[in-house]
Design an enzyme around this catalytic site. Structure first.
Site, PDB file in Angstrom:
ATOM      1  CE  LYS A  79      31.014  44.745  37.980  1.00 37.60           C
ATOM      2  NZ  LYS A  79      30.594  43.366  38.235  1.00 37.60           N
TER       3      LYS A  79
ATOM      4  CG  HIS B 149      29.792  48.303  32.336  1.00 39.19           C
ATOM      5  ND1 HIS B 149      30.005  47.197  33.121  1.00 39.19           N
ATOM      6  CD2 HIS B 149      28.769  47.994  31.522  1.00 39.19           C
ATOM      7  CE1 HIS B 149      29.138  46.256  32.793  1.00 39.19           C
ATOM      8  NE2 HIS B 149      28.376  46.706  31.829  1.00 39.19           N
TER       9      HIS B 149
ATOM     10  CD  GLU C 234      25.102  38.311  33.732  1.00 31.85           C
ATOM     11  OE1 GLU C 234      26.089  38.717  33.095  1.00 31.85           O
ATOM     12  OE2 GLU C 234      25.187  37.848  34.881  1.00 31.85           O
TER      13      GLU C 234
ATOM     14  CG  HIS D  62      26.118  45.966  37.071  1.00 28.15           C
ATOM     15  ND1 HIS D  62      27.163  46.860  37.008  1.00 28.15           N
ATOM     16  CD2 HIS D  62      26.504  44.897  36.330  1.00 28.15           C
ATOM     17  CE1 HIS D  62      28.128  46.354  36.257  1.00 28.15           C
ATOM     18  NE2 HIS D  62      27.738  45.172  35.835  1.00 28.15           N
TER      19      HIS D  62
END
Length: 478
Positions: free
Chosen positions: A137, A167, A205, A229
């Site tokens: 992606k 992922h 993050e 995500h």
């Protein structure tokens, strides 16, 4: 099981930090074929020996417990080719000698290079059946570019041999959402608008944009994280029970959720979303510089959007989607808040101050499941008319040999299992909703709100954050 991997972008950070270490683990555990081969491909003009010298210390750093024998065994299977991914003939020449094997091509490269690289793979014979293709992606940067990639690549390889990665879907904790939802009557019975007040999905993050300036200046938080995500997590939480665990039955239900997302319109953009960009601040006592995008870039490093799913199960339930960089901590969590009881019997706390039942799925950095209930305190000094919050810890130890998400995804692609990969109609549906958000922001001229690095986003982000996350004006981590 396919036995040959063409790994494009082999000198990049993704390949060196995650992909090669994942292959090392799989090899050490005896999960790859005896004659497994890897051709590493990138623009840098190395030979195989020089590439081994670069990769060896990265493997040792990423996998300190790996034996030197396993590292040497992996390196023996890797040869390197320098290739210009914009040159179709260069790509074709770099792979043509191995196309008689069962090949998987992994494109860990920017999406702008997908089409030229795939054309070269097709010309070199590396996309002919039974060859497979793995794409990182994002698939494009909006609906138009995604459609061009999907349609063009579709001329050279069938959809059932394309494996589009996010992922997050390879993480055991994400897969556990399906097990918890559909394997437990307790949860499935209340998993609807009648009992659920709201859902928060937070991907935070602590790191900044560092090292990804060129990419991030074009994407921003909405396209980088929400489109992939966060929407995948939303699908796992909101989808209907699939008829089976067959790949396409699960993906059918995910697509239905994405198509039911209400487009964001300009008149509600300020109410239902917030966008911000971090300024100078500090995280864990360390100074953090402000993000300085290239001139002319209007991208956000923080995005909060309230999504509405217009279907029978979720009508009226807000899904608050939040992501940001340079926040106080690295965390991914899904918080499901249930509605209050219909009739309050207790003296203390008052109904308005009672903590609602919450189910918290903590996906990273640790995997945790917590259930918040209300309970009376045992003991003669406490009466049954007073309740106190009770947190139940539902998680179990995961062990030290936790698999990297890419390990599972590699194995599934080598074996042809599509369950944890994204189908073409899923990509289209996700981008359609993301484009509605971006268009609403543009039409409403929604401003970028500043927030100091180390805080939980702009001041007006508090309405989008789950309870338990500090308010933005007090969230600096010193």
């Amino acid at each position: 099981m396919h036995d040959t991997l063409f790994l494009f972008g082999a000198t990049g950070d993704l390949a060196q930090r995650y992909l090669f270490p994942s292959l090392l683990r799989l090899l050490g555990d005896g999960l790859l074929p005896e004659d497994f081969r890897i051709r590493a491909l990138a623009l840098s003009g190395h030979d195989t020996e020089a590439f081994h010298d670069i990769l060896r210390p990265r493997l040792q750093q990423a996998m300190p417990m790996a034996s030197q024998e396993d590292i040497a065994s992996l390196l023996r299977r890797i040869d390197y080719r320098s290739v210009d991914l914009r040159d179709v003939d260069s790509v074709a020449a770099a792979v043509s000698d191995l196309v008689d094997r069962r090949c998987v091509s992994y494109l860990a490269i920017p999406p702008g290079l997908y089409i030229s690289t795939c054309e070269g793979l097709a010309k070199g014979g590396a996309l002919a059946a039974p060859a497979r293709l793995m794409l990182e992606k994002p698939i494009g940067s909006d609906s138009e570019s995604a459609e061009e990639i999907i349609t063009t690549i579709g001329q050279w390889i069938d959809e059932d041999r394309v494996f589009r990665l996010d992922h997050y879907l390879g993480k055991a904790a994400v897969q556990n959402l399906i097990a918890l939802r559909f394997g437990n009557t307790l949860l499935e019975a209340v998993w609807n608008r009648n009992y659920i007040e709201s859902v928060h999905i937070l991907v935070a993050e602590s790191e900044g944009v560092d090292g990804r300036d060129a990419y991030y200046a074009r994407s921003g938080a909405l396209r980088d994280m929400v489109q992939s995500h966060i929407l995948q997590l939303l699908c796992m939480v909101a989808m209907e029970p699939p008829a089976s665990l067959e790949a396409d039955r699960i993906r059918d239900e995910k697509v239905k959720v994405l198509r039911a997302l209400r487009p964001l319109d300009a008149k509600h953009a300020a109410r239902d979303s917030v966008r911000g960009r971090y300024t100078a601040g500090s995280i864990n006592g360390q100074p953090a510089q402000a993000y300085q995008p290239p001139e002319g870039s209007d991208v956000e490093t923080f995005a909060g959007v309230t999504a509405h799913i217009d279907n029978w199960r979720w009508s009226g339930v807000p899904f608050h989607l939040v992501t940001g960089k340079r926040l106080p901590e690295r965390t991914t969590r899904v918080v499901v808040t249930l509605k209050p009881v219909t009739h309050w019997l207790f003296e203390r706390p008052q109904r308005a101050q009672a903590a609602p039942n919450r189910l918290v799925f903590q996906l990273q950095p640790q995997e945790n499941i917590e259930l918040g209930l209300m309970s009376s305190l045992a003991g003669p000094e406490w009466g049954a008319l007073e309740l106190q919050p009770l947190e139940l810890e539902l998680s179990v130890p995961t062990g030290l040999h936790r698999r990297i998400a890419y390990e599972r995804l590699f194995l599934d692609a080598f074996n042809g299992n599509h369950t944890l990969f994204v189908r073409d109609d899923e990509v289209r549906a996700a981008w359609a909703w993301i484009d509605s958000v971006a268009d609403a922001w543009k039409a409403a001229d929604l401003p970028l709100e500043p927030y100091p690095a180390g805080q939980w986003g702009p001041a007006n982000a508090v309405d989008f954050l789950p309870q338990g996350v500090d308010a933005p004006d007090s969230g600096a981590s010193e």
